[in-house]
Design an enzyme around this catalytic site. Structure first.
Site, PDB file in Angstrom:
ATOM      1  N   HIS A 163      -2.780  -6.458 -11.788  1.00 18.64           N
ATOM      2  CA  HIS A 163      -1.976  -6.204 -10.582  1.00 18.64           C
ATOM      3  C   HIS A 163      -0.530  -5.876 -10.982  1.00 18.64           C
ATOM      4  O   HIS A 163       0.413  -6.608 -10.664  1.00 18.64           O
ATOM      5  CB  HIS A 163      -2.040  -7.491  -9.744  1.00 18.64           C
ATOM      6  CG  HIS A 163      -1.544  -7.421  -8.340  1.00 18.64           C
ATOM      7  ND1 HIS A 163      -0.262  -7.049  -8.002  1.00 18.64           N
ATOM      8  CD2 HIS A 163      -2.155  -7.730  -7.177  1.00 18.64           C
ATOM      9  CE1 HIS A 163      -0.123  -7.137  -6.690  1.00 18.64           C
ATOM     10  NE2 HIS A 163      -1.259  -7.547  -6.163  1.00 18.64           N
ATOM     11  N   ASP A 206      -0.331  -0.615   1.613  1.00 15.85           N
ATOM     12  CA  ASP A 206      -1.276  -1.504   0.924  1.00 15.85           C
ATOM     13  C   ASP A 206      -2.637  -0.808   0.975  1.00 15.85           C
ATOM     14  O   ASP A 206      -3.345  -0.884   1.979  1.00 15.85           O
ATOM     15  CB  ASP A 206      -1.296  -2.867   1.641  1.00 15.85           C
ATOM     16  CG  ASP A 206      -2.021  -3.928   0.826  1.00 15.85           C
ATOM     17  OD1 ASP A 206      -2.636  -3.581  -0.206  1.00 15.85           O
ATOM     18  OD2 ASP A 206      -1.987  -5.110   1.236  1.00 15.85           O
ATOM     19  N   GLU A 265      -2.400  -0.784  -9.438  1.00 11.14           N
ATOM     20  CA  GLU A 265      -3.270  -1.812 -10.018  1.00 11.14           C
ATOM     21  C   GLU A 265      -4.601  -1.238 -10.494  1.00 11.14           C
ATOM     22  O   GLU A 265      -5.273  -0.528  -9.753  1.00 11.14           O
ATOM     23  CB  GLU A 265      -3.527  -2.891  -8.956  1.00 11.14           C
ATOM     24  CG  GLU A 265      -2.228  -3.389  -8.317  1.00 11.14           C
ATOM     25  CD  GLU A 265      -2.455  -4.213  -7.057  1.00 11.14           C
ATOM     26  OE1 GLU A 265      -3.517  -4.847  -6.932  1.00 11.14           O
ATOM     27  OE2 GLU A 265      -1.565  -4.214  -6.190  1.00 11.14           O
TER      28      GLU A 265
HETATM   29  O1  TA6 Z   1      -2.727  -5.814  -4.240  1.00 12.33           O
HETATM   30  C1  TA6 Z   1      -2.165  -5.815  -2.983  1.00 12.33           C
HETATM   31  C2  TA6 Z   1      -2.282  -7.205  -2.395  1.00 12.33           C
HETATM   32  O2  TA6 Z   1      -3.621  -7.598  -2.324  1.00 12.33           O
HETATM   33  C3  TA6 Z   1      -1.573  -7.184  -1.038  1.00 12.33           C
HETATM   34  O3  TA6 Z   1      -2.466  -7.244   0.038  1.00 12.33           O
HETATM   35  C4  TA6 Z   1      -0.569  -8.297  -1.120  1.00 12.33           C
HETATM   36  O4  TA6 Z   1      -0.926  -9.404  -0.436  1.00 12.33           O
HETATM   37  C5  TA6 Z   1      -0.413  -8.490  -2.613  1.00 12.33           C
HETATM   38  O5  TA6 Z   1      -1.610  -8.135  -3.231  1.00 12.33           O
HETATM   39  C6  TA6 Z   1       0.148  -9.771  -3.161  1.00 12.33           C
HETATM   40  O6  TA6 Z   1      -0.725 -10.840  -3.027  1.00 12.33           O
HETATM   41  P1  TA6 Z   1      -0.230 -12.294  -3.395  1.00 12.33           P
HETATM   42  O7  TA6 Z   1      -1.429 -13.177  -3.194  1.00 12.33           O
HETATM   43  O8  TA6 Z   1       0.230 -12.267  -4.819  1.00 12.33           O
HETATM   44  O9  TA6 Z   1       0.902 -12.623  -2.464  1.00 12.33           O
END
Ligand code: TA6
Length: 291
Positions: A163, A206, A265
């Protein structure tokens, strides 16, 4: 994060040192070609700066180093699922303690590997045996490879993501290409959408891009550089920027810091990967800079 607050525990070689920051162990790399930091909490790369370049990876100025949480920024390892497919969100690997298993260096760069295996805590969340190795190859480029092996007697399936949070000059002045056109919009409950070949940003974004090309390019006009992202072993590319309102709601992000980050990601979304006993799969991302 104030690097001056890192206390040295143990120098492993000329380039690799084990340090501590607010109770979190960090492998610090200082090499003529590259500087980097990797947290054992989460198997999480925190910073990566090739010689002569600006920081490539974004780390929140309000990042919290709390062993129960994932650090905001860097490259969180989402595993064995992506997002809210189950709880905890994005899996448990990003909040587990990994072990340093290997480090090597020569004049060209440094390689560091960490491992995570199942234990009582992980089996309480996900009842399977596994061996994960994450390898960081660091020189002018960064390659991160996560190899997951089924050490159980039954097959299991997994998903997840590397990520990566990228450091950019200004979200209003970047464009992304190579992610493809088809995406699921997570801001609209996963609605199937068609976009264009070039992605620019003016609101919360997103998206799960389902047909990415082999290389995604982040053109950062203000920094006069293009970050190239070549993913492998993935089946989707997630692109995320929370924009202002969501940033304000997150305690570990400064209100305007969404302006200087974008996530691209390397993702295993759907279908997830099934591994038979003894079988392994590698998810990777290779990050480089072009001028
Ligand atoms: O990868 C995008 C995502 O899934 C978003 O929906 C957002 O929530 C982000 O990751 C961050 O997630 P986190 O659990 O680290 O706050």
């Amino acid at each position: 994060m104030d690097l001056r607050q890192l206390s040295t525990i143990n120098a492993l070689s000329d380039a690799v040192t084990v340090c501590e920051y607010q109770g979190v162990k960090i492998i610090r790399i200082i090499h003529p070609m590259v500087e980097a930091g990797i947290s054992l909490h989460g198997g999480h790369l925190l910073w990566f700066k090739p010689e002569g370049e600006k920081e490539v990876i974004w780390l929140s100025e309000n990042a919290e180093f709390d062993l129960k949480k994932a650090v905001r920024g860097g490259i969180p390892v989402c595993w064995p699922w992506f997002g809210k497919a189950a709880a905890p969100s994005h899996g448990f690997a990003r909040t587990s303690e990994w072990s340093l298993s290997q480090h090597r260096e020569n004049e060209n760069g440094v390689i560091v590997s960490l491992t995570l295996e199942d234990n009582q805590e992980t089996r309480d969340i996900w009842p399977h045996k596994f061996h994960n190795q994450i390898t960081f190859e660091m020189n002018a480029e960064l390659k991160v490879s996560l190899t997951s092996t089924n050490t159980d007697t039954q097959p299991w399936s997994y998903g997840g993501a590397l990520h990566t949070y990228f450091n950019i000059a200004n979200i209003n002045n970047i464009s992304i290409t190579g992610m493809g056109r088809e995406y699921l919009d997570s801001t609209q409950a996963g609605k199937e959408c068609q976009g264009s070949d070039v992605l620019t940003f003016n609101a919360e974004t997103d998206r799960v891009y389902t047909h990415p090309q082999s290389m995604i390019l982040i053109e950062d006009q203000s920094n006069q550089r293009t970050i190239t992202v070549a993913n492998d072993g993935d089946n989707a590319a997630v692109i995320w920027n929370p924009w202002q309102q969501l940033s304000i709601s997150m305690g570990d992000m400064a209100n305007n810091s969404f302006e200087t980050m974008v996530c691209v990601e390397s993702t295993i979304h759907t279908p997830t990967i099934e591994l038979q006993p003894g079988q392994a799969h590698t998810l990777s991302t290779r990050i480089a800079i072009q001028h």
